[in-house]
Scaffold this active site. Sequence first.
Site, PDB file in Angstrom:
ATOM      1  N   ASP A  21      46.596  31.133  34.288  1.00 15.39           N
ATOM      2  CA  ASP A  21      46.064  30.909  35.349  1.00 15.39           C
ATOM      3  C   ASP A  21      45.723  29.476  35.713  1.00 15.39           C
ATOM      4  O   ASP A  21      45.709  28.658  34.571  1.00 15.39           O
ATOM      5  CB  ASP A  21      44.630  31.447  35.765  1.00 15.39           C
ATOM      6  CG  ASP A  21      44.673  32.951  35.561  1.00 15.39           C
ATOM      7  OD1 ASP A  21      45.702  33.434  36.001  1.00 15.39           O
ATOM      8  OD2 ASP A  21      43.676  33.661  35.041  1.00 15.39           O
ATOM      9  N   ASP A  52      50.233  33.814  36.713  1.00 14.16           N
ATOM     10  CA  ASP A  52      49.370  34.991  36.754  1.00 14.16           C
ATOM     11  C   ASP A  52      48.540  34.692  38.413  1.00 14.16           C
ATOM     12  O   ASP A  52      49.328  34.712  39.272  1.00 14.16           O
ATOM     13  CB  ASP A  52      48.475  35.175  35.908  1.00 14.16           C
ATOM     14  CG  ASP A  52      47.620  36.542  35.923  1.00 14.16           C
ATOM     15  OD1 ASP A  52      48.158  37.592  36.612  1.00 14.16           O
ATOM     16  OD2 ASP A  52      46.340  36.673  35.374  1.00 14.16           O
ATOM     17  N   ASP A  81      41.418  32.602  39.193  1.00 10.13           N
ATOM     18  CA  ASP A  81      40.717  33.714  38.977  1.00 10.13           C
ATOM     19  C   ASP A  81      39.158  33.715  38.470  1.00 10.13           C
ATOM     20  O   ASP A  81      39.140  32.879  37.377  1.00 10.13           O
ATOM     21  CB  ASP A  81      41.664  34.973  37.739  1.00 10.13           C
ATOM     22  CG  ASP A  81      42.712  35.490  38.273  1.00 10.13           C
ATOM     23  OD1 ASP A  81      42.788  35.624  39.597  1.00 10.13           O
ATOM     24  OD2 ASP A  81      43.473  36.103  37.612  1.00 10.13           O
ATOM     25  N   ARG A  96      45.729  38.726  47.318  1.00 10.68           N
ATOM     26  CA  ARG A  96      44.365  38.330  46.786  1.00 10.68           C
ATOM     27  C   ARG A  96      44.261  36.785  47.801  1.00 10.68           C
ATOM     28  O   ARG A  96      44.496  35.612  47.133  1.00 10.68           O
ATOM     29  CB  ARG A  96      44.462  37.826  45.278  1.00 10.68           C
ATOM     30  CG  ARG A  96      44.652  39.127  44.545  1.00 10.68           C
ATOM     31  CD  ARG A  96      44.523  38.872  43.264  1.00 10.68           C
ATOM     32  NE  ARG A  96      44.903  39.990  42.211  1.00 10.68           N
ATOM     33  CZ  ARG A  96      44.993  39.945  40.901  1.00 10.68           C
ATOM     34  NH1 ARG A  96      44.979  38.716  40.341  1.00 10.68           N
ATOM     35  NH2 ARG A  96      45.267  41.258  40.524  1.00 10.68           N
TER      36      ARG A  96
END
Length: 380
Positions: free
Chosen positions: A197, A219, A223, A270
């Site tokens: 990330d 990824d 996050d 997202r």
Amino acid sequence: MTYSKKFVAALLLAPAALAQAPLYGQCGGQGWTGPTTCVSGSVCVYSNDWYSQCLPGTGTTTATTTTRTTTASSAATTTGSSSTSCQAAAHGFASLNGGTTGGNGGTVVVVNNWADLKKYATASGKYVIKVSGKIVATTTGEEIKVTNDKTIVGIGSTGEIYGGGFGLTNVKNIIIRNLKIGNTYDGDWEGKTHDWDGIQSDTSSNIWVDHCIFERGADGLIDLRLDSNYITISHVTFRDHNKVLGIGWTENVITQATIHHCYFQNVGQRNPSADNLKYAHMYNNYLNNATSYGHYSRGYTNMRVENCYFEKVRNPLQRDDTAVLVASGNTYVSCTGSTAANSGTAFNPSSFYSYTLDSTANVPSIVKSEAQPKSSICPS
């Protein structure tokens, strides 16, 4: 009764003194009607067009001793602790819980390589870490484990973290600004091969990410998981990626996040996915070409969406049956799929912090201009 001239002068000056902003208080910005001068020992420092803040200083340039140390693998410059250059503090939810000031008032260092960046980001104590130019991770996908009270900020508009990112685990008071971060993409669009990330946070608080570009990660670009809380993400571009910005990922409904003036460009899902957030405030964001969904109030999230601009977005607003979603003032252009209707009673962000909404029609131009590193934030 007669009064001395000094006494009368003191009376005339009293209102101005009372109107001064406190240390770390707001002192300017578009729409700001409060005090614009700071208490003694602090100076009003520009953060962005919407926010200026009182930071420690004298209002004049303070001379500092610069010590340069160079080894075979290191080239860091230490500039002392008295300069307020490149220092700012967060607004939005990150301004609560004692505020997010990062390394303000601590040691200031300049780094231009991965080893030095890692050295100071993982050190104890307050640091303002200025990133000079492009820094390439020595191991692709490595997430530097940042410790408490750190500001990591790019110098000018060219600061970059290439092939790596930052990990925040059980830490507090982190500012990441004025950087391009990403380029760990490994060819797996679904992001299942590597857990790399741009920023990954677990059980951390008081995080401010501002004026950055995140792109092409392996990824998630960001996050923020496992009860991470008091978060503000502002003036950030997320582009050319599938799993963009996930927040929450916990059964505990405690996370509070502000996301504003962000640019979601050529993205999948997202954008963000807000999972079990106590409060999620989205305003003045611009979403362009999102192929899965836009702002998603997920689980038991309470979300307010204001004056956002959705263009070529599939499913612009989504809501779980258990979630609250109240949206107002938004614009939808060439969107497809479904847009969730308002449901429930959303919280009132202004009861937690002050903010100013831009006209929705102006959002694309403002966001495209501002959601990126700016040379004015950290000139040198």
